[in-house]
Design an enzyme around this catalytic site. Structure first.
Site, PDB file in Angstrom:
ATOM      1  N   HIS A  78       0.839  -1.212   0.000  1.00 23.43           N
ATOM      2  CA  HIS A  78       0.000   0.000   0.000  1.00 23.43           C
ATOM      3  C   HIS A  78       0.868   1.254   0.000  1.00 23.43           C
ATOM      4  O   HIS A  78       1.954   1.268   0.566  1.00 23.43           O
ATOM      5  CB  HIS A  78      -0.995  -0.007   1.171  1.00 23.43           C
ATOM      6  CG  HIS A  78      -0.417   0.091   2.550  1.00 23.43           C
ATOM      7  ND1 HIS A  78      -0.174   1.289   3.187  1.00 23.43           N
ATOM      8  CD2 HIS A  78      -0.041  -0.864   3.435  1.00 23.43           C
ATOM      9  CE1 HIS A  78       0.299   1.065   4.403  1.00 23.43           C
ATOM     10  NE2 HIS A  78       0.404  -0.239   4.580  1.00 23.43           N
ATOM     11  N   ASP A  80      -0.305   4.470   0.878  1.00 22.50           N
ATOM     12  CA  ASP A  80      -0.649   5.547   1.819  1.00 22.50           C
ATOM     13  C   ASP A  80       0.127   5.389   3.110  1.00 22.50           C
ATOM     14  O   ASP A  80       0.620   4.305   3.436  1.00 22.50           O
ATOM     15  CB  ASP A  80      -2.161   5.556   2.120  1.00 22.50           C
ATOM     16  CG  ASP A  80      -2.646   4.281   2.814  1.00 22.50           C
ATOM     17  OD1 ASP A  80      -2.225   3.175   2.402  1.00 22.50           O
ATOM     18  OD2 ASP A  80      -3.438   4.389   3.759  1.00 22.50           O
ATOM     19  N   ASP A 139       6.208   1.879   6.374  1.00 30.07           N
ATOM     20  CA  ASP A 139       4.903   1.240   6.300  1.00 30.07           C
ATOM     21  C   ASP A 139       4.055   2.074   5.358  1.00 30.07           C
ATOM     22  O   ASP A 139       3.504   3.079   5.762  1.00 30.07           O
ATOM     23  CB  ASP A 139       4.284   1.186   7.707  1.00 30.07           C
ATOM     24  CG  ASP A 139       2.873   0.658   7.712  1.00 30.07           C
ATOM     25  OD1 ASP A 139       2.461   0.082   6.699  1.00 30.07           O
ATOM     26  OD2 ASP A 139       2.181   0.839   8.729  1.00 30.07           O
ATOM     27  N   GLU A 173      -4.961   1.809   2.841  1.00 33.34           N
ATOM     28  CA  GLU A 173      -4.887   0.670   3.756  1.00 33.34           C
ATOM     29  C   GLU A 173      -4.994   1.124   5.204  1.00 33.34           C
ATOM     30  O   GLU A 173      -5.638   0.482   6.031  1.00 33.34           O
ATOM     31  CB  GLU A 173      -3.570  -0.096   3.549  1.00 33.34           C
ATOM     32  CG  GLU A 173      -3.473  -1.422   4.288  1.00 33.34           C
ATOM     33  CD  GLU A 173      -2.925  -1.330   5.709  1.00 33.34           C
ATOM     34  OE1 GLU A 173      -2.980  -2.329   6.424  1.00 33.34           O
ATOM     35  OE2 GLU A 173      -2.451  -0.242   6.115  1.00 33.34           O
ATOM     36  N   GLU A 174      -4.353   2.256   5.504  1.00 28.81           N
ATOM     37  CA  GLU A 174      -4.276   2.717   6.903  1.00 28.81           C
ATOM     38  C   GLU A 174      -5.625   3.151   7.463  1.00 28.81           C
ATOM     39  O   GLU A 174      -5.776   3.299   8.667  1.00 28.81           O
ATOM     40  CB  GLU A 174      -3.274   3.878   7.025  1.00 28.81           C
ATOM     41  CG  GLU A 174      -1.843   3.501   6.642  1.00 28.81           C
ATOM     42  CD  GLU A 174      -1.173   2.577   7.652  1.00 28.81           C
ATOM     43  OE1 GLU A 174      -1.792   2.253   8.674  1.00 28.81           O
ATOM     44  OE2 GLU A 174      -0.020   2.190   7.408  1.00 28.81           O
ATOM     45  N   ASP A 196       3.988  -6.076   3.852  1.00 28.53           N
ATOM     46  CA  ASP A 196       3.512  -5.023   4.741  1.00 28.53           C
ATOM     47  C   ASP A 196       3.792  -5.397   6.193  1.00 28.53           C
ATOM     48  O   ASP A 196       3.150  -4.900   7.104  1.00 28.53           O
ATOM     49  CB  ASP A 196       1.999  -4.812   4.502  1.00 28.53           C
ATOM     50  CG  ASP A 196       1.484  -3.549   5.149  1.00 28.53           C
ATOM     51  OD1 ASP A 196       2.306  -2.667   5.470  1.00 28.53           O
ATOM     52  OD2 ASP A 196       0.264  -3.453   5.356  1.00 28.53           O
ATOM     53  N   HIS A 378       4.204   4.455  12.188  1.00 29.51           N
ATOM     54  CA  HIS A 378       3.202   5.500  12.466  1.00 29.51           C
ATOM     55  C   HIS A 378       3.717   6.615  13.368  1.00 29.51           C
ATOM     56  O   HIS A 378       2.924   7.277  14.034  1.00 29.51           O
ATOM     57  CB  HIS A 378       1.900   4.924  13.061  1.00 29.51           C
ATOM     58  CG  HIS A 378       1.232   3.924  12.175  1.00 29.51           C
ATOM     59  ND1 HIS A 378      -0.005   3.403  12.427  1.00 29.51           N
ATOM     60  CD2 HIS A 378       1.627   3.332  11.012  1.00 29.51           C
ATOM     61  CE1 HIS A 378      -0.338   2.540  11.468  1.00 29.51           C
ATOM     62  NE2 HIS A 378       0.651   2.472  10.605  1.00 29.51           N
TER      63      HIS A 378
END
Ligand SMILES: [Zn+2]
Length: 408
Positions: A78, A80, A139, A173-174, A196, A378
């Site tokens: 992903h 994003d 990520d 995805e997030e 991922d 994150h």
């Protein structure tokens, strides 16, 4: 290695944060900007059938080169980054040959091995960090960079023989919408892997079964001075229901394969109250039991008051992909084998959450998750050792070769 690093840093710089409040697909235009560039790059390195659809999904093909009858394998990542922390103006830095000391970043942020002891596994390696002001976005841009780099190697190589390979890049995805418009049929792979995961070696094919539960309580508000035998305090009924659930089946008391009821929201007054939970368990039987228990509690409270003042609504959210992977365990075995060939020790563990791969597995595309190499996702403490990324590329190339041998 240099190309992989440069590619990752280039991707990390591009602002692709998704937005949970948005009602568009993809949730942010900036993801579309990234996808357009990515599609152009895939064409440039020689992929065929490169396609960007209106929902922001990019798919591409590496054609078979001599093994036409092998299964079609896919790789998915992903683009994003998490809205939990800013991903604008990411200024990645390379710490050459990490010395085991605290890594000082800007903004008073530092990666101290006392707080993040995993970093000590990478002494002597070059590590990519943030500058302390943003997240890094390993990520999952590490996954994107690894897949594109592996694709480039495969497209250039004449020696590595393989069947057809499909690449898929997803937005959002997030914010839990990464597969809402993923066209499994169009993707056309027999099985796939999301890149991922976190640290080197991670291999995951189990995740939670998940449901959301909502209880609504209708009380009866009466002046407290004249309430005897008349008032029903909805907030106290809520309290009663909560206290009937097992105390040790909460996130703060569970780990590994232990499931839980997680109270996410409670609001109420005398007249009305509402409670929301998420229910999680890897084991489908225990998952069903948890939902049943909540139902029985509600029933017994209604019985006690002699009327239906409590209403329960439970909605399943996603399921453990293990059920879909078990019949095709060779998909996991291939990944394990590919890691061992690359000198990477597979670390199999159950995800305490969901993954895009779980949803894809239920949509008919068995899809375990393998490591992309990063840590501390994150936030500003995120980092990724370059050698872990190199190994991820190697694992992809090994998987492709193992799949190519399947029908020989
Ligand atoms: Zn991710």
């Amino acid at each position: 290695m240099k190309q992989l690093t440069e590619r990752f840093i280039k991707y990390a710089k591009q602002y692709t944060t998704s937005d949970p409040e948005s009602i568009t697909y993809p949730s942010t235009d900036r993801q579309m900007v990234f996808m357009r560039k990515l599609a152009a790059e895939l064409t440039e390195i020689g992929c065929s059938e490169v396609e960007l659809d209106n929902y922001g999904y990019v798919m591409a093909t590496i054609p078979a080169n001599g093994i036409e009858d092998a299964p079609v394998v896919g790789f998915v990542a992903h683009v994003d980054t998490s809205p939990d922390f800013t991903g604008e103006n990411v200024n990645a830095q390379i710490i050459e040959k990490y010395d085991g000391k605290t890594v000082q970043l800007n903004n008073g942020v530092s990666i101290d091995p006392k707080e993040f002891p995993e970093i000590l596994n990478y002494i002597g390696q070059s590590i990519i960090t943030t500058d302390g002001t943003t997240l890094l976005g390993a990520d999952d841009k590490a996954g994107v960079a690894e897949i594109v780099t592996a694709a480039e190697i495969l497209l250039k190589s004449k020696e590595i023989k393989h069947g057809k390979i499909r690449l898929g890049f997803t937005p959002d995805e997030e914010i839990g919408k990464g597969t809402d418009h993923f066209d499994v049929k169009k993707f056309g792979a027999d099985f796939a892997y999301t890149l991922d995961g976190g640290e080197i070696g991670e291999l995951e094919f189990e995740n939670f079964n998940a449901a959301g539960a909502k209880v609504k309580i209708q009380g009866r508000s009466v002046h407290p001075g004249a309430a005897k035998n008349k008032m029903i305090n909805a907030s106290l009924v809520a309290h009663q229901i909560i206290s009937m659930l097992p105390t040790f089946e909460r996130p703060e008391h569970t780990e590994k394969y232990e499931g839980f009821f997680h109270l996410t929201e409670i609001k109420g007054n005398v007249e009305k109250a509402e409670i929301n939970w998420i229910i999680r368990d890897h084991d489908f039987g225990k998952f069903e039991e948890k939902k049943k228990l909540l139902g029985e509690i509600v029933q017994s409270v209604n019985f006690q008051y002699g009327k239906n003042l409590v209403e329960l609504e439970i909605k399943d959210q996603y399921f453990n992909m293990r059920q879909k992977i078990e019949p095709v365990m060779f998909v996991v075995e291939i990944a394990k084998q590919a890691m061992l060939q690359a000198g990477v020790e597979p670390k199999i563990k159950a995800i305490r959450g969901g993954t895009d791969g779980a949803r894809l597995s239920y949509d008919g595309l068995p899809c375990p998750n393998i490591f992309a190499g990063g840590h501390n996702f994150h936030g500003p403490y995120e980092f990724i050792p370059i050698p872990s990324m190199v190994k991820a590329v190697e694992v992809i190339v090994n998987i492709v070769q193992l799949v190519g041998k399947m029908n020989l």
